[in-house]
Design an enzyme around this catalytic site. Sequence first.
Site, PDB file in Angstrom:
ATOM      1  N   ASP A   7     -43.305  -4.377  -4.231  1.00  0.00           N
ATOM      2  CA  ASP A   7     -41.327  -3.437  -4.635  1.00  0.00           C
ATOM      3  C   ASP A   7     -42.498  -2.892  -5.906  1.00  0.00           C
ATOM      4  O   ASP A   7     -42.610  -3.076  -6.775  1.00  0.00           O
ATOM      5  CB  ASP A   7     -40.840  -4.936  -5.116  1.00  0.00           C
ATOM      6  CG  ASP A   7     -39.268  -4.668  -5.026  1.00  0.00           C
ATOM      7  OD1 ASP A   7     -38.758  -3.154  -4.656  1.00  0.00           O
ATOM      8  OD2 ASP A   7     -39.044  -5.407  -5.176  1.00  0.00           O
ATOM      9  N   ASP A 101     -38.379   1.200  -1.057  1.00  0.00           N
ATOM     10  CA  ASP A 101     -39.049   1.291  -2.079  1.00  0.00           C
ATOM     11  C   ASP A 101     -40.181  -0.363  -2.103  1.00  0.00           C
ATOM     12  O   ASP A 101     -40.660  -1.044  -3.210  1.00  0.00           O
ATOM     13  CB  ASP A 101     -38.353   1.378  -3.337  1.00  0.00           C
ATOM     14  CG  ASP A 101     -37.302   0.084  -3.550  1.00  0.00           C
ATOM     15  OD1 ASP A 101     -37.085  -0.350  -2.362  1.00  0.00           O
ATOM     16  OD2 ASP A 101     -37.263   0.146  -4.142  1.00  0.00           O
ATOM     17  N   GLU A 102     -40.300  -0.856  -0.607  1.00  0.00           N
ATOM     18  CA  GLU A 102     -40.398  -2.315  -0.511  1.00  0.00           C
ATOM     19  C   GLU A 102     -41.011  -2.012   0.446  1.00  0.00           C
ATOM     20  O   GLU A 102     -40.399  -1.571   1.471  1.00  0.00           O
ATOM     21  CB  GLU A 102     -38.774  -2.748  -0.502  1.00  0.00           C
ATOM     22  CG  GLU A 102     -39.186  -4.559  -0.608  1.00  0.00           C
ATOM     23  CD  GLU A 102     -38.042  -5.230  -0.473  1.00  0.00           C
ATOM     24  OE1 GLU A 102     -37.749  -6.287   0.238  1.00  0.00           O
ATOM     25  OE2 GLU A 102     -36.594  -4.806  -0.274  1.00  0.00           O
TER      26      GLU A 102
END
Length: 346
Positions: A7, A101-102
């Site tokens: 993350d 973003d993960e």
Amino acid sequence: MKILHVDLDAFYASVEELDHPEYKNKPMAVGGQRDDGILTTANYAARAYGVHSAMPVFMAKSLCPQLKVLPLHREKYLEKSREVFEVLKTFSPLVEQVSIDEAYLAIDHWPGDYEKRAWDLKKAVKDKTGLTLSVGLSYNKFLAKLASDWKKPDGFFMIGPEDIPDLLLPLKVEKVHGVGQKSAEKLKALGIYTVGDLYQLDRAFLYQHFNKAGIQWYDRIRGIDPREVSPSGKRKSLGTETTLERASQDPEVLWTYILDLCRELEGDCLDKNIQGYTLTLKVKTGKFKTHTRSRTLELPIYRAEDMVLVLEDLFPEVYQKTESYRLVGVSLSNLMDRSIRQLTFL
């Protein structure tokens, strides 16, 4: 099975700090430029004042008058995200992108020290992109995601079978992946505040009150999560349907099922971090005729209460009191990442 959850820390704000180093370690956020705009994310200096994503700008500035709010640059974030994922794919061929973003990585093929290799991945991303990752390592998706949040920012944490359930019991129920705001409120109304409280409930009780989501929570807090890392293409729709125990003409009976489906679909959206612009209602009659109606909205939705408002309009278009119905379904399409928030204060 070994899984990493990665993350990026305060992603949009961190990307802006690369271009604006003068804001590093100073309160800064990304979002709408008017007082009634909404923040998309805030850096950790701003979070120390209680500023957070989805907060109205005027409220954030009342908490932190010196807060600098930069405009959203989506293309820049997408390009930086692509750079990060190029690095991740050098560490595993099985990378499931959950959002901009993960991601989850399957790492069973890694030889030797998993923890050292995870730190190598963090360093590679930092060297290549200038961004920091928080990383969680465990034996299933739920625990890997939980671990990545344990030591933010720029942290690493590992959860093993020996840690379950004791490590989880003191946590708030909101920490269970899939428990959204509405579910947490309902759990608290039942006196359930921590994972330890949730652990005392049996499967039948959770299914009765929360349907499929309740069964997922029951399993996850016991270390059970069979989901595999799936580096598939972009999902086009997400939905759920159910066949009635007996065909019914009663609109109240049908609505009971529809409400349950909306709650289940909200849980799935939270689980997969997505929302959708188009909501579809599907019914099948006792004569096996299928009818569907859809509505495309100006803003994406994922909450059950928003779905219900739309379905109240769609239901009369498919329901005829002379028919009996044996199946109902609800689905969302025209999907987007929930981390790309609308910058309008509603």
